[in-house]
Design an enzyme around this catalytic site. Structure first.
Site, PDB file in Angstrom:
ATOM      1  N   ASP A   1     -17.661  -2.799  -5.128  1.00 15.26           N
ATOM      2  CA  ASP A   1     -17.995  -2.206  -3.835  1.00 15.26           C
ATOM      3  C   ASP A   1     -18.372  -0.748  -4.095  1.00 15.26           C
ATOM      4  OD1 ASP A   1     -17.536  -3.381  -0.849  1.00 15.26           O
ATOM      5  OD2 ASP A   1     -17.479  -1.202  -0.840  1.00 15.26           O
TER       6      ASP A   1
ATOM      7  N   TYR B   1     -34.200  -5.185  10.620  1.00 10.86           N
ATOM      8  CA  TYR B   1     -33.246  -6.095   9.976  1.00 10.86           C
ATOM      9  C   TYR B   1     -33.933  -7.412   9.614  1.00 10.86           C
ATOM     10  CZ  TYR B   1     -28.817  -8.595   9.227  1.00 10.86           C
ATOM     11  OH  TYR B   1     -27.781  -9.312   8.686  1.00 10.86           O
TER      12      TYR B   1
END
Length: 259
Positions: free
Chosen positions: A37, A141
């Protein structure tokens, strides 16, 4: 091909949501997972900002040192965004494209030389139902996720002769904290997306289980939930009905913004 026999797996965006669910699902089947991450935290094995080429280079070296190779690369990390075409700014377009599209491109480019060396591997890019059907208010998006679908298919064709597979995952709305990362000047779209996520009965764990099943089944396009499958089917089975649904949603978005 089954992925329950000790495969070496790298997952991006693994701190929460679908990434964390995928890590848990792979590990429950006996796979060895490198959870990454962009910030360090509990359960994160390696800090990896997917917008950073040096971070990707470091990830390749970490994989070489830890395992000597990689069986599965899961490009899962991404962000939410959107806005009607005249309200979504170019800065917002650039931000979401850099993360959602170029994040997957960077990761794939970083690891393909290693996968070619070993003559095997599986690239799995997490896109969205928005890559297959395109609701109003979500042009940026939708565009990034459609690009991820196209990129993944291209990689699948290009890399097949090296023994490398490529799959793309296209879920509908499911319960996750993705909305927390959402940016956008169009507040009406933000409210709409947040509501759809909140009302979903599908969990990240449900999607993760379907992703593994799709990989096992050899699917190139994994549509992991019923709502996504129905929407995708409607688009190619009855385009006029699909257009009517999408335009009704656009009308509701307009009405909500003007009320």
């Amino acid at each position: 091909m089954s992925f329950g026999d000790g495969k070496r797996v790298l997952v991006t965006g693994a701190a929460s949501g679908l990434g964390a669910a995928l890590v848990a699902a792979f590990r429950s089947r006996g796979d060895d997972v490198l959870a990454t991450d962009r910030v360090a935290g509990d359960g994160i094995d390696l800090v990896l900002d997917i917008t950073s080429e040096p971070d990707w280079a470091a990830a390749v070296e970490a994989v070489r040192e830890r395992w000597g190779g990689l069986d599965v690369l899961i490009n899962n990390a991404g962000v939410a965004g959107g806005g009607r075409v005249d309200l979504c700014t170019l800065d917002e377009w650039q931000w979401i494209t850099d993360v959602n599209l170029f994040g997957a491109v960077r990761g794939t480019r970083a690891f393909v030389p290693l996968l070619k060396e070993q003559g095997s591997g599986h690239l799995v890019n997490v896109a969205s139902l928005a890559g297959l059907v395109h609701p109003a208010g979500m042009a940026s998006y939708n565009a990034t996720k459609a690009a991820v679908v196209a990129f993944t298919e291209t990689c699948g064709h290009e890399l097949a002769s090296y023994g490398i597979r490529a799959s793309v995952v296209c879920p509908s709305y499911f319960r996750t904290n993705l909305v927390a990362s959402m940016r956008g000047s169009d507040e009406a779209v933000g409210r709409l997306v947040a509501g759809l996520v909140e009302r979903s009965k599908v969990s990240a764990e449900d999607i993760a289980a379907a992703v593994l099943a799709g990989m096992d089944a050899g699917e190139d396009v994994i549509v992991p939930d019923e709502a996504a499958r129905q929407a995708y089917f409607l688009k190619w089975a009855d385009r006029s009905a699909y257009d009517a649904v999408m335009r009704d949603q656009a009308a509701k978005l307009r009405a909500g913004a003007e009320s």
